[in-house]
Enzyme design. Sequence first.
Site, short mmCIF file in Angstrom:
data_model
loop_
_atom_site.label_atom_id
_atom_site.label_comp_id
_atom_site.label_asym_id
_atom_site.label_seq_id
_atom_site.Cartn_x
_atom_site.Cartn_y
_atom_site.Cartn_z
N CYS A 311 0.75 -4.14 -14.26
CA CYS A 311 0.04 -3.27 -14.76
C CYS A 311 0.83 -2.76 -16.34
CB CYS A 311 -0.04 -2.02 -13.45
SG CYS A 311 1.50 -2.14 -12.12
N ARG A 340 5.38 -11.02 -4.51
CA ARG A 340 6.23 -11.17 -4.32
C ARG A 340 6.90 -11.58 -2.91
NH1 ARG A 340 2.17 -5.78 -3.62
NH2 ARG A 340 1.29 -5.87 -6.11
N GLN A 358 -4.99 -10.69 -7.42
CA GLN A 358 -5.60 -9.84 -7.43
C GLN A 358 -6.39 -10.11 -8.16
OE1 GLN A 358 -1.85 -7.29 -8.23
NE2 GLN A 358 -1.90 -6.99 -6.68
N ASP A 360 -7.58 -7.63 -10.26
CA ASP A 360 -7.11 -6.44 -10.73
C ASP A 360 -7.67 -5.83 -12.05
OD1 ASP A 360 -4.56 -4.62 -10.89
OD2 ASP A 360 -3.42 -5.96 -11.25
N HIS A 362 -6.65 -2.37 -14.91
CA HIS A 362 -6.48 -1.34 -15.37
C HIS A 362 -7.49 -0.25 -16.24
CE1 HIS A 362 -2.93 -3.48 -13.68
NE2 HIS A 362 -3.07 -2.31 -12.95
N LYS A 445 -2.93 6.58 -3.65
CA LYS A 445 -3.97 5.86 -3.36
C LYS A 445 -5.03 5.83 -2.80
CE LYS A 445 -1.92 2.47 -1.24
NZ LYS A 445 -1.44 0.97 -1.45
N HIS A 491 -5.31 2.07 -11.60
CA HIS A 491 -5.18 0.91 -11.13
C HIS A 491 -6.58 -0.09 -10.27
CE1 HIS A 491 -0.75 0.73 -11.99
NE2 HIS A 491 -1.27 2.21 -11.94
#
Length: 611
Positions: A311, A340, A358, A360, A362, A445, A491
């Site tokens: 992000c 992570r 991911q 991902d 945004h 979320k 997100h």
Amino acid sequence: MGIGRDDTPGLSGRMVYFQTQTVPIAESQERMDPPYEKSRLYALRHSAAHLMAQSVLQLFPDAKLTIGPPIDNGFYYDIDFGDETFGDSELERVEEKMRENASRDLPVAREELTRNEAKERILTLRQDPYKLELLDDIPSEDEITFYTQGDFTDLCRGPHVDSTGEIQHFKLLSVAGAYWRGDEKNKMLTRLYGTAFETAEELEQHLINLKEAKKRDHRVLGRQLGLFTFSKSVGPGLPLWLPKGTIIRDVLCGFLKEEQVKRGYQPVVTPHIGKKELWEKSGHIETFKEGMFPFMERDESETFVLKPMNCPFHIEIYKSEMRSYRDLPIRYAEFGTVYRYEQSGELAGMLRVRGFTQDDAHLFVTPEQLPQEFKGVVELTVFVLEKLGLKDYWMRVGTRDAEADKFIGSDEVWRVAEEAIVKACDEMKLDYRVDVGHAAFYGPKLDLMIRDAIGRVWQMGTIQVDYNLPERFDMEYTGEDGKPHRPILIHRAPFGSLERMIALLTEQYAGAFPFWLAPVQVVILPIADRHVEYAQSVRCGLLEADQKLRIEIDDARDTLGKKIRKNEMQKIPYMLIVGDKDVANQTVSVRDRDDGDLGPKPLDEFVALIS
RNA sequence: GCCGGCGUAGCUCAGUGGUCAGAGCGGCUGUUUUGUAAACAGCGGGUCGCGGGUUCGAAUCCUGCCGCCGGCUCCA
């Protein structure tokens, strides 16, 4: 953007399994009417837990009991054994003792006591400190009951079966550690897991199912099918994708990219590391440091951080220019690999790794656009899951736990964000469950949850509404009124991560991926060397029909039976067997992964079959 | 990270104090040229996870570490 795992309260039972590929777990018959909690099976398992506790105390008189409830497919009891080690061999001894106590057919007696009597009873029995704590937690209006069988009495809400003789078909399964009250600051207890059924057949079937579930475990299939591997030299939780697994990844990414372009997403690419200051600003270092790899420090003035999320980078792209309300919504998408530092005990094949990608994106939106954009993302996510053939998932709304200090931002901002999600879900008539405390650190979320082959619950896709990071990064757009306004950030990741999604797909399909996902879609088997040339011409013919078909020729000097077996075990959707007859008649003999031999067909007939 | 279990050939596993550590599959070589789930023969292949200790002797017993498995905790 986070993915995580969740043991949902009340469903935390282990040993759930897929009965067949298509039967949802939640409909395993013991969960049908009456509700499990009211069923005789529930009482039976509760009593089995008591029988286990009784037997433990006979063998280990100094053990302290805590709690022992029935769970989805069995029961457990958490016990404090002090300094004594309790392992598999002790578990066997306990099981033997249980059979002995069951055969004594001890009647089970219930009695109701006052609070003071109860306290006295606990003190005269075994002075279990845990039981005293539990007693204190029983609300004053609730009745306090004890159950007794033979030499064993336990504080317990019940209900139980009438006699230990009714507990016939049980088995103890495993020993595990568990913190008292689920808090790692507390003492670690020993949890004994077991299962019990009404009949020997059901027990037997359950144990068979557990074995079957292991065969569809993505770690086993991932090796057999050549999808991925791990290397001790590379490091734990850092997957290596093999060529066949990479094909699945690419196909999935290609599919999603195409859908995202249709929906107005713009692809972006960002680096894997960024300066520490960026992550301080985002709040990651404040709230997420435990989950991050150690920082890279060149000297005092410069520290870099391996990204745990994408992000902040997408936010910086937004901030690279002045934005107008006319530009919004802006949707940046990236298959971003994040790192992570998961606790070593948490790693689980491809389901939980330390480096993962991911899907991902945004979305930067105006307040007016939020409902529609949120719904658009939900629609995309559901569309994606349908396409993947995943049906047994459910939705969870993760909200903030106001008591916890791991969330950033004001109460007001959280209230608005949580309301926005709940309202959108209600309007879309989604069936969801609210889970307090499971929000992202920056916002609430909506998560899509699913079970793996052995019954563990995992989060797949996620959609998160965030008012906090726009504030932290002082994001703006110029409104119609010419004044600066703050965008809202969504997100989202429909898959969650490619690693976890492919692991779950592997288990759902038991490795037999649908045609569009299969790493090899068609394998041509020439019967003898003299048919290889024809096999090659068949491949050319197929590629003429569809250039993207993934075709192999198995020209090993094996017998036909051997080749069929080999490729059958690779779960390839179609085998095309070509021998003298096929060369003469210009056909291919089609063998379907599920239906077996379909007989000889002209090539164009086969092309029509797979189109 | 914590509790428990496990670690022998590429894979699945046998061997639990005493000859040079074994099998099946896979691999390689040769023979076989094969019609719907394993042809036949031969040959390679192992610092028994790594380090330390006990012992005349350790894959086997003890211990530290690493990794994996099942839980727990954490987790965006």
